[in-house]
Design an enzyme around this catalytic site. Structure first.
Site, PDB file in Angstrom:
ATOM      1  N   GLU A 261       0.848  -1.200   0.000  1.00 38.71           N
ATOM      2  CA  GLU A 261       0.000   0.000   0.000  1.00 38.71           C
ATOM      3  C   GLU A 261       0.883   1.250   0.000  1.00 38.71           C
ATOM      4  O   GLU A 261       1.877   1.325   0.730  1.00 38.71           O
ATOM      5  CB  GLU A 261      -0.878  -0.004   1.254  1.00 38.71           C
ATOM      6  CG  GLU A 261      -1.755   1.231   1.422  1.00 38.71           C
ATOM      7  CD  GLU A 261      -2.490   1.252   2.755  1.00 38.71           C
ATOM      8  OE1 GLU A 261      -3.436   2.041   2.886  1.00 38.71           O
ATOM      9  OE2 GLU A 261      -2.107   0.484   3.661  1.00 38.71           O
ATOM     10  N   LYS A 325      -9.478   2.819  -2.817  1.00 39.12           N
ATOM     11  CA  LYS A 325      -9.951   2.261  -1.552  1.00 39.12           C
ATOM     12  C   LYS A 325     -11.312   2.846  -1.192  1.00 39.12           C
ATOM     13  O   LYS A 325     -11.511   4.062  -1.232  1.00 39.12           O
ATOM     14  CB  LYS A 325      -8.935   2.550  -0.445  1.00 39.12           C
ATOM     15  CG  LYS A 325      -9.272   1.911   0.901  1.00 39.12           C
ATOM     16  CD  LYS A 325      -8.183   2.197   1.917  1.00 39.12           C
ATOM     17  CE  LYS A 325      -8.498   1.550   3.258  1.00 39.12           C
ATOM     18  NZ  LYS A 325      -7.465   1.862   4.277  1.00 39.12           N
ATOM     19  N   CYS A 378      -5.564  -2.654   2.700  1.00 43.19           N
ATOM     20  CA  CYS A 378      -5.354  -2.564   4.158  1.00 43.19           C
ATOM     21  C   CYS A 378      -6.591  -2.988   4.933  1.00 43.19           C
ATOM     22  O   CYS A 378      -7.044  -4.126   4.860  1.00 43.19           O
ATOM     23  CB  CYS A 378      -4.896  -1.143   4.507  1.00 43.19           C
ATOM     24  SG  CYS A 378      -4.217  -0.978   6.186  1.00 43.19           S
TER      25      CYS A 378
END
Length: 500
Positions: A261, A325, A378
């Site tokens: 990430e 995300k 994540c």
């Protein structure tokens, strides 16, 4: 003794049991203690004087449970210079005060369904608990970290998540504690009834995994969170990644290269020079999958927001796909109520004044020669039932993450939850993080290869093949909610049934 205990003694006993219950999570992994603690909770609820005392018992239990299980959050505050470190422990406490409401609701519901009768209580609590965990993961953007079912990761019982999901595992965990409670009351028939389902599902076999033969290369550069504040981080971080992503020899098969990430600090969509530099690592047919940032600008070219993104780049420097995300971390990637909180000195835990914007949710992308990839960046991987596009099922999930600010407990807990997503969906999961724990997980949740925390390294192997869609993969959280309904029905029947 429990009946005559003062409110303070009951509160301390409940909080202590909550602390013990959290030892079942990794890195401690003392899951038998979790079952014993849940048996103690059933005992306290059975001896509660009324609904108010039952709710208070559940709340104190939840407070102890979350304070210990979420201690890693305090470490995150040490990486933000504008806020004092002690504020991290205050944040853990305040978050736990809120999250403890959900065990309180479960306890209150269980007592309302069971009344003063012992036998229906474990079934009622096992029915209510997963529903409140699902609510915890849903309300106010949700915080799904560490549902009780995660204590089974690495144990045979975890395989039952293919059928009933993580929240169903949570129900079985509570029911196992209830069986211990009923055994202590010398109710052999009820004990056997409560223990039957957990024992049966613990025998669920783990299917054998197959291999696709597609080469993958997972990089962990061992970059600490503090390093990101260094003025030369963008260049030095890229050098570390490049050294571990050595260009393969001529004739090697195409490979899929995974970086963590936010691995690339350069803006790949607009920085052609950065993309050209990355192509030196790739041979024809190779693909690079890396985390990065995309900026959002207004009509005057002013930066007004950002996206935590993942980019797929080919050997010619072309960006094939981008994923943004969707499930952002409050106070980490954006500051809620910024107009009110910024003036009093609060800021995001991740340095920066620009808030991230959410993307549209799970998407699958077709990669030439490598099948379909699903992405969860994540924290997104912890949301059971929300990690894949069910209308376009991927062949595997990539979970780039940055666990560098999660302390000692956070990274193994994050990995455990990623393993449960693999079991639930029947899909391999690949994780790449800056400093651990990076891993390749097969669709039965087994760890095939890992790189431990605070170590640089790379994983070279072939990608596991997916299983056929699991029952949970088809129906999602409908299945654990149906299980909860069935357990609630058993509790209701047990309360009102009177043998002749």
């Amino acid at each position: 003794m429990i009946v005559r205990a003062s409110p303070v003694q009951r509160a301390l006993a409940a909080a202590g049991l909550g602390l013990v219950s959290a030892t079942g999570f990794v890195p401690l992994g003392a899951w038998p203690l979790t079952i014993v603690a849940l048996a103690g909770l059933s005992w306290l609820l059975h001896h509660a004087r009324g609904p108010r005392q039952a709710a208070a018992t559940g709340w104190w239990f939840g407070l102890g449970h979350f304070v210990l299980g979420l201690n890693w959050i305090a470490t995150a505050f040490t990486y933000q210079a504008t806020m004092p470190a002690w504020l991290g422990w205050l944040a853990v406490l305040l978050l736990s005060v809120y999250l403890a409401v959900f065990p309180a609701i479960a306890a209150l519901t269980a007592r309302a369904v069971a009344g003063r009768r012992a036998i229906p209580l474990p079934f009622a609590l096992a029915a209510a608990w997963p529903v409140t965990e699902w609510l915890r993961a849903t309300l106010f953007t949700g915080f799904a970290w560490n549902p009780l079912g995660v204590v089974w990761i690495g144990q045979p019982a975890a395989q039952a998540a293919r059928y009933i999901g993580t929240y169903g595992l949570s129900a079985l965990t509570v029911l196992a504690g209830g069986a211990v409670f009923l055994a202590a009351l010398r109710r052999p028939g009820a004990t056997a009834g409560a223990a039957a389902l957990p024992l049966l599902l613990s025998l669920t076999p783990a299917p054998a995994a197959r291999d696709t033969g597609r080469a993958i290369h997972v990089v962990q550069p061992n970059i600490d969170q503090d390093a990101r504040n260094h003025p030369d981080y963008a260049y030095e971080g890229l050098l570390k990644l490049a050294r571990l992503s050595h260009r393969p020899a001529a004739g090697a098969p195409p490979r899929l290269l995974f970086w963590p990430e936010a691995a690339v600090e350069y803006y790949l969509e607009t920085d052609r020079l950065a993309r050209d530099a990355l192509t030196d690592l790739l041979r024809p047919g190779d693909l690079l999958v890396t985390g990065g940032t995309r900026l959002e600008r207004d009509d005057r070219d002013n930066v007004i927001g950002a996206r935590n993104s993942l980019f797929v780049m080919d050997a010619g420097g072309r960006l094939l796909h981008r994923y943004d995300k969707a499930h952002l971390v409050p106070y980490g990637e954006y500051l809620p109520m910024r107009a009110l909180l910024s003036p009093i000195g609060l800021s995001r835990l991740v340095p920066g004044d620009i808030d991230f914007w959410p993307g549209p949710g799970p998407r699958s992308f077709a990669l030439p020669r490598f099948g379909k990839i699903g992405v969860q960046i994540c924290y997104e991987i912890i949301f059971s039932g929300h990690v894949v596009d069910r209308g376009n099922r991927p062949d595997f999930i990539f979970n780039p993450s940055n666990d560098a600010w999660f302390g000692r407990w956070g990274p193994p807990q994050h990995l455990a939850q990623a393993r449960l997503r693999a079991i639930e969906e029947g899909l391999p999961v690949v994780r790449a993080t800056p400093n651990g724990i990076s891993a390749v997980i097969d669709p039965a949740g087994r760890l095939l290869r890992t790189i431990p925390t605070h170590r640089a390294g790379a994983i070279d192997m072939t990608l596991p093949a997916p299983f056929a869609p699991t029952p949970f993969g088809r129906f999602g959280n409908l299945l654990p909610l149906l299980l909860a309904l069935a357990l609630g029905g058993v509790a209701a029947i047990a309360r009102w049934w009177k043998p002749r």
